[in-house]
Write a protein that holds these residues in place. Structure first.
Motif, PDB file in Angstrom:
ATOM      1  N   ASN A 151       0.825  -1.215   0.000  1.00  0.00           N
ATOM      2  CA  ASN A 151       0.000   0.000   0.000  1.00  0.00           C
ATOM      3  C   ASN A 151       0.853   1.256   0.000  1.00  0.00           C
ATOM      4  OD1 ASN A 151      -2.230  -1.626   0.055  1.00  0.00           O
ATOM      5  ND2 ASN A 151      -2.677  -1.334   2.231  1.00  0.00           N
ATOM      6  N   SER A 152       2.007   1.190   0.695  1.00  0.00           N
ATOM      7  CA  SER A 152       2.936   2.334   0.693  1.00  0.00           C
ATOM      8  C   SER A 152       3.496   2.561  -0.698  1.00  0.00           C
ATOM      9  CB  SER A 152       4.065   2.095   1.698  1.00  0.00           C
ATOM     10  OG  SER A 152       3.540   1.967   3.008  1.00  0.00           O
ATOM     11  N   ARG A 155       0.814   4.097  -2.908  1.00  0.00           N
ATOM     12  CA  ARG A 155       0.601   5.528  -2.632  1.00  0.00           C
ATOM     13  C   ARG A 155       1.639   6.394  -3.324  1.00  0.00           C
ATOM     14  NH1 ARG A 155      -1.496   3.835   2.489  1.00  0.00           N
ATOM     15  NH2 ARG A 155       0.610   3.721   3.378  1.00  0.00           N
ATOM     16  N   GLY A 158       0.290   7.338  -6.486  1.00  0.00           N
ATOM     17  CA  GLY A 158      -0.972   8.046  -6.422  1.00  0.00           C
ATOM     18  C   GLY A 158      -2.197   7.165  -6.321  1.00  0.00           C
ATOM     19  N   LYS A 160      -4.690   5.118  -4.004  1.00  0.00           N
ATOM     20  CA  LYS A 160      -5.126   4.969  -2.619  1.00  0.00           C
ATOM     21  C   LYS A 160      -6.037   3.754  -2.510  1.00  0.00           C
ATOM     22  CE  LYS A 160      -4.860   9.909  -1.486  1.00  0.00           C
ATOM     23  NZ  LYS A 160      -5.606  11.081  -0.980  1.00  0.00           N
TER      24      LYS A 160
END
Length: 428
Positions: A151-152, A155, A158, A160
């Motif tokens: 997930n990092s 992100r 861009g 989410k």
């Protein structure tokens, strides 16, 4: 002893391939579930559906536990297959194990189970949820670490996680859904649902009765003439005005008139006393809004006005309901026969016929973003009101005026070409 050891390893390898097939089919089955049917089953307290729904609330965690399990069993299967092959064929067994296991996993643990899961997602996903849910709880720390890292990374690009997962349908998508329901939804119900969806795209001016066709009570007429008109009318509510409909004073309900007749007090003054105040409707009001307005105002009829306040016609609650359910009475169906099929395949159509109704009845695609009636469409393209009968071609349609009077095209012959009539000339 060595043969027994190899047999044990082969048994473990087969079990691991089965586990790989389970994880592969579970992933496809879960992601192929119809979200709306799933919600329906959840409301009906289907146990498998409820567990699957819980897993799909966080698809990143679901994918995480499936891929962790799938990669673990595939890597372990690869290691065991290599051990078996080396024991049987020596160093050459490494290449044999790699090629053979790749083919076996591809056929039995990937393509076949995923194909079955895509065809029967509920049969695969619901039973699998009984295994995946406890497995997620056991491996949650590892799943959390993996998801945190991925997930990092997402992100950084861009993306989410959690956005874009609302599965909402637009109006056009709902229309497609209704059309594709097929035999699951009766034709009458399909038409009604599509009618409801179209209320937002249709305005009051599209369905109103134009002022030249409005039957109303002119209080400037003699009382005898008014009583004759009232005794022969087929309408329940009539607009009341002085001389011209633009001088409307309200609407008369025939029930109130019946009470006056019973009391023997029918005069113009008594009629005015039971007339309800006029209710005005802007011509650009969408039908779904006007339906709510009729409900909120406890009204069934409104006078349609343009931006200058001039009355263009009337709209009734019945008109809006007919957009949803079709004609409400056999009398209306008989009186609305404005389209007449001819032997040569053309149609005689009255000039006052609405273009939307023509398109709906004949399956045509005449333009609806301009004039509302056939008369308006022809005169707009001619840029004048013809003095004599003329012909006009518009896209794949041919219009031939048959009757013109009072600055209005009363009747026209309309022919639709199934191909461009000039295509042959262009090619030659």
């Amino acid at each position: 002893m060595e043969d027994a050891s190899i047999s044990t390893l082969v048994g473990i390898l087969i079990f691991l391939i089965f586990c790989s097939a389970f994880f592969s089919s579970s992933e496809t089955g879960m992601m192929s579930l119809n979200r709306y049917r799933l919600r329906h089953l959840v409301k009906n307290k289907h146990r498998g559906a409820r567990k699957a729904s819980r897993l799909l609330e966080r698809p990143d965690r679901l994918i995480g536990v499936i891929l962790i399990g799938n990669n673990f069993v595939n890597i372990l299967a690869s290691a065991i297959a290599t051990v078996i092959a080396v024991r049987l064929w020596g160093d050459a067994g490494i290449a044999i194990a790699t090629a053979g296991l790749t083919l076996i996993i591809l056929i039995f643990a990937e393509v076949s189970p995923k194909t079955v899961a895509a065809m029967f997602p509920e049969r695969i996903a619901f039973p699998a949820s009984y295994v995946l849910l406890p497995l997620l709880k056991i491996t949650y720390p590892l799943v959390w670490v993996v998801n945190s890292i991925t997930n990092s990374l997402l992100r950084l690009f861009g993306v989410k996680v959690g956005e874009g997962n609302n599965h909402l349908l637009s109006t056009e998508e709902l229309r497609t859904l209704v059309h594709e329901a097929g035999a699951l939804l009766p034709q009458t119900n399909q038409s009604m649902l599509l009618g409801v969806l179209e209320l937002n795209d249709v305005t009051v001016s599209d369905i109103m009765i134009p002022r030249n066709e409005v039957e109303g009570i002119d209080l400037d007429h003699d009382l005898e003439q008014l009583l004759y008109q009232l005794s022969h009318t087929s309408h329940t509510r009539l607009p009341v005005y002085h001389g011209d409909i633009n001088k409307a004073v309200g609407t008369l309900h025939m029930r109130n008139l019946a009470q006056l007749i019973q009391q023997g007090q029918v005069t113009k003054t008594s009629i005015l006393q039971v007339v309800r105040e006029a209710y005005f409707v802007p011509e650009s009001t969408p039908l779904h809004t006007q339906l709510l307005n009729f409900q909120n105002e406890s009204r069934r009829i409104g006078l349609v006005v343009d931006e200058y306040g001039d009355i263009l016609g009337i709209v009734t609650l019945e008109d809006i309901l007919e957009e949803i359910v079709g004609e409400l009475s056999a009398q209306n169906k008989a009186s609305n026969q404005e389209i007449h099929l001819q032997e040569d395949g053309s149609f005689f159509i009255e000039g006052t016929a609405y273009i939307r109704e023509i398109n709906k009845s004949l399956g045509w695609d005449l333009p609806t973003d301009g004039p509302k009636t056939l008369n308006g469409l022809i005169t707009e393209n001619l840029e004048s009101i013809p003095d004599a009968n003329v012909c006009l071609e518009l896209n794949s349609y041919r219009f031939e005026t048959l009757q013109i009077s009072d600055n209005l095209i009363k009747t026209a012959r309309v022919t639709r070409y199934h191909s461009d009539p000039h295509s042959d000339e262009d090619e030659s």
